[in-house]
Scaffold this motif. Structure first.
Motif, PDB file in Angstrom:
ATOM      1  N   THR A 162       0.840  -1.195   0.000  1.00  0.00           N
ATOM      2  CA  THR A 162       0.000   0.000   0.000  1.00  0.00           C
ATOM      3  C   THR A 162       0.877   1.246   0.000  1.00  0.00           C
ATOM      4  OG1 THR A 162      -0.095   0.150   2.408  1.00  0.00           O
ATOM      5  CG2 THR A 162      -1.772  -1.232   1.329  1.00  0.00           C
ATOM      6  N   ALA A 163       0.291   2.351  -0.430  1.00  0.00           N
ATOM      7  CA  ALA A 163       1.030   3.616  -0.436  1.00  0.00           C
ATOM      8  C   ALA A 163       1.475   3.985   0.972  1.00  0.00           C
ATOM      9  CB  ALA A 163       0.176   4.719  -1.053  1.00  0.00           C
ATOM     10  N   ASP A 164       0.623   3.766   1.966  1.00  0.00           N
ATOM     11  CA  ASP A 164       0.994   4.101   3.347  1.00  0.00           C
ATOM     12  C   ASP A 164       2.181   3.278   3.828  1.00  0.00           C
ATOM     13  OD1 ASP A 164      -0.917   6.072   3.663  1.00  0.00           O
ATOM     14  OD2 ASP A 164      -2.387   4.729   4.584  1.00  0.00           O
ATOM     15  N   ARG A 165       2.179   1.979   3.545  1.00  0.00           N
ATOM     16  CA  ARG A 165       3.309   1.124   3.959  1.00  0.00           C
ATOM     17  C   ARG A 165       4.596   1.559   3.276  1.00  0.00           C
ATOM     18  NH1 ARG A 165      -0.390  -3.728   3.702  1.00  0.00           N
ATOM     19  NH2 ARG A 165      -0.890  -4.048   5.894  1.00  0.00           N
ATOM     20  N   VAL A 166       4.508   1.808   1.987  1.00  0.00           N
ATOM     21  CA  VAL A 166       5.702   2.216   1.240  1.00  0.00           C
ATOM     22  C   VAL A 166       6.203   3.568   1.742  1.00  0.00           C
ATOM     23  CG1 VAL A 166       6.587   2.853  -1.040  1.00  0.00           C
ATOM     24  CG2 VAL A 166       5.101   0.856  -0.796  1.00  0.00           C
ATOM     25  N   ALA A 167       5.297   4.493   1.997  1.00  0.00           N
ATOM     26  CA  ALA A 167       5.695   5.823   2.489  1.00  0.00           C
ATOM     27  C   ALA A 167       6.416   5.721   3.826  1.00  0.00           C
ATOM     28  CB  ALA A 167       4.466   6.723   2.609  1.00  0.00           C
ATOM     29  N   ARG A 168       5.885   4.919   4.744  1.00  0.00           N
ATOM     30  CA  ARG A 168       6.559   4.746   6.037  1.00  0.00           C
ATOM     31  C   ARG A 168       7.939   4.139   5.842  1.00  0.00           C
ATOM     32  NH1 ARG A 168       1.456   3.150   7.689  1.00  0.00           N
ATOM     33  NH2 ARG A 168       2.009   0.951   7.555  1.00  0.00           N
ATOM     34  N   HIS A 169       8.040   3.166   4.968  1.00  0.00           N
ATOM     35  CA  HIS A 169       9.311   2.473   4.719  1.00  0.00           C
ATOM     36  C   HIS A 169      10.361   3.423   4.129  1.00  0.00           C
ATOM     37  CE1 HIS A 169      11.814  -1.024   4.031  1.00  0.00           C
ATOM     38  NE2 HIS A 169      11.929  -0.726   2.757  1.00  0.00           N
ATOM     39  N   PHE A 170       9.929   4.324   3.242  1.00  0.00           N
ATOM     40  CA  PHE A 170      10.847   5.262   2.607  1.00  0.00           C
ATOM     41  C   PHE A 170      11.004   6.553   3.396  1.00  0.00           C
ATOM     42  CE2 PHE A 170      10.359   2.479  -0.990  1.00  0.00           C
ATOM     43  CZ  PHE A 170      11.552   2.597  -1.672  1.00  0.00           C
ATOM     44  N   GLY A 171      10.189   6.739   4.420  1.00  0.00           N
ATOM     45  CA  GLY A 171      10.288   7.947   5.239  1.00  0.00           C
ATOM     46  C   GLY A 171       9.826   9.199   4.512  1.00  0.00           C
ATOM     47  N   VAL A 172       8.780   9.053   3.690  1.00  0.00           N
ATOM     48  CA  VAL A 172       8.217  10.187   2.961  1.00  0.00           C
ATOM     49  C   VAL A 172       6.745  10.319   3.335  1.00  0.00           C
ATOM     50  CG1 VAL A 172       9.847   9.951   1.034  1.00  0.00           C
ATOM     51  CG2 VAL A 172       7.612   8.809   0.917  1.00  0.00           C
ATOM     52  N   PRO A 173       6.141  11.468   3.071  1.00  0.00           N
ATOM     53  CA  PRO A 173       4.705  11.622   3.354  1.00  0.00           C
ATOM     54  C   PRO A 173       3.871  10.666   2.488  1.00  0.00           C
ATOM     55  CG  PRO A 173       5.713  13.749   2.837  1.00  0.00           C
ATOM     56  CD  PRO A 173       6.732  12.699   2.556  1.00  0.00           C
ATOM     57  N   PRO A 174       2.742  10.194   3.004  1.00  0.00           N
ATOM     58  CA  PRO A 174       1.905   9.261   2.230  1.00  0.00           C
ATOM     59  C   PRO A 174       1.474   9.798   0.873  1.00  0.00           C
ATOM     60  CG  PRO A 174       1.168   9.341   4.507  1.00  0.00           C
ATOM     61  CD  PRO A 174       2.227  10.409   4.349  1.00  0.00           C
ATOM     62  N   ASP A 175       1.274  11.113   0.755  1.00  0.00           N
ATOM     63  CA  ASP A 175       0.849  11.654  -0.533  1.00  0.00           C
ATOM     64  C   ASP A 175       1.987  11.722  -1.557  1.00  0.00           C
ATOM     65  OD1 ASP A 175       2.209  13.760   0.666  1.00  0.00           O
ATOM     66  OD2 ASP A 175       0.707  15.260   0.148  1.00  0.00           O
ATOM     67  N   ALA A 176       3.193  11.337  -1.159  1.00  0.00           N
ATOM     68  CA  ALA A 176       4.332  11.290  -2.083  1.00  0.00           C
ATOM     69  C   ALA A 176       4.455   9.939  -2.776  1.00  0.00           C
ATOM     70  CB  ALA A 176       5.631  11.604  -1.341  1.00  0.00           C
ATOM     71  N   VAL A 177       3.567   8.993  -2.427  1.00  0.00           N
ATOM     72  CA  VAL A 177       3.664   7.637  -2.969  1.00  0.00           C
ATOM     73  C   VAL A 177       2.369   7.259  -3.683  1.00  0.00           C
ATOM     74  CG1 VAL A 177       3.916   5.185  -2.375  1.00  0.00           C
ATOM     75  CG2 VAL A 177       5.275   6.900  -1.176  1.00  0.00           C
ATOM     76  N   SER A 178       2.521   6.647  -4.852  1.00  0.00           N
ATOM     77  CA  SER A 178       1.394   6.055  -5.573  1.00  0.00           C
ATOM     78  C   SER A 178       1.744   4.599  -5.862  1.00  0.00           C
ATOM     79  CB  SER A 178       1.139   6.761  -6.903  1.00  0.00           C
ATOM     80  OG  SER A 178       0.825   8.114  -6.702  1.00  0.00           O
ATOM     81  N   VAL A 179       0.766   3.718  -5.685  1.00  0.00           N
ATOM     82  CA  VAL A 179       0.926   2.315  -6.049  1.00  0.00           C
ATOM     83  C   VAL A 179      -0.133   2.020  -7.105  1.00  0.00           C
ATOM     84  CG1 VAL A 179       0.897  -0.067  -5.250  1.00  0.00           C
ATOM     85  CG2 VAL A 179       1.797   1.728  -3.751  1.00  0.00           C
ATOM     86  N   ILE A 180       0.327   1.693  -8.307  1.00  0.00           N
ATOM     87  CA  ILE A 180      -0.570   1.527  -9.445  1.00  0.00           C
ATOM     88  C   ILE A 180      -0.492   0.082  -9.939  1.00  0.00           C
ATOM     89  CG2 ILE A 180      -1.109   2.352 -11.773  1.00  0.00           C
ATOM     90  CD1 ILE A 180       0.827   4.821 -10.776  1.00  0.00           C
ATOM     91  N   PRO A 181      -1.584  -0.673  -9.822  1.00  0.00           N
ATOM     92  CA  PRO A 181      -1.570  -2.041 -10.333  1.00  0.00           C
ATOM     93  C   PRO A 181      -1.641  -2.061 -11.859  1.00  0.00           C
ATOM     94  CG  PRO A 181      -3.676  -1.550  -9.291  1.00  0.00           C
ATOM     95  CD  PRO A 181      -2.824  -0.338  -9.143  1.00  0.00           C
ATOM     96  N   ILE A 182      -0.827  -2.901 -12.459  1.00  0.00           N
ATOM     97  CA  ILE A 182      -0.839  -3.107 -13.904  1.00  0.00           C
ATOM     98  C   ILE A 182      -1.243  -4.573 -14.105  1.00  0.00           C
ATOM     99  CG2 ILE A 182       0.457  -2.919 -16.057  1.00  0.00           C
ATOM    100  CD1 ILE A 182       0.285  -0.269 -14.471  1.00  0.00           C
ATOM    101  N   ALA A 183      -2.553  -4.812 -14.144  1.00  0.00           N
ATOM    102  CA  ALA A 183      -3.082  -6.176 -14.130  1.00  0.00           C
ATOM    103  C   ALA A 183      -2.566  -7.019 -15.295  1.00  0.00           C
ATOM    104  CB  ALA A 183      -4.605  -6.143 -14.121  1.00  0.00           C
TER     105      ALA A 183
END
Length: 103
Positions: free
Chosen positions: A40-61
């Motif tokens: 999720t964007a929130d998990r990735v943001a915490r992991h990278f130490g950036v604000p949640p709105d700085a991350v997008s997770v886009i599925p490419i089915a």
């Protein structure tokens, strides 16, 4: 159960300006749904130490992959960054160190 992403997926990195663009794909195609739920964007943001709105997770089915975009993480981009890795290629490895719920 929690797993490290490197146990279930591989990643590639690219960049555009000050954005790191990461591709995440499961080793086993049938794990795409689980990967999509876990990353999720929130998990990735915490992991990278950036604000949640700085991350997008886009599925490419069609590719059974996720595109993960981290904005503002390259200290200005390739031509401006004083970082050792201005392209952010090692960020794909950092993403794979993320521990996520699985199964």
């Amino acid at each position: 159960m929690n797993v490290l992403l490197w146990d279930v997926a591989h990643a590639r990195a690219g960049d555009k300006g000050d954005m790191s663009i990461l591709m995440l794909r499961p080793y086993v195609a049938s794990d795409f749904g689980a990967l999509r739920e876990a990353v999720t964007a929130d998990r990735v943001a915490r992991h990278f130490g950036v604000p949640p709105d700085a991350v997008s997770v886009i599925p490419i089915a069609g590719l059974r992959a996720l595109t993960v975009v981290v904005r503002g993480g390259l200290d200005g981009g390739v031509t401006r960054s004083p970082r050792i890795d201005p392209h952010g290629k090692t960020l794909s490895g950092h993403l794979l160190d993320l521990r996520v719920p699985w199964g």
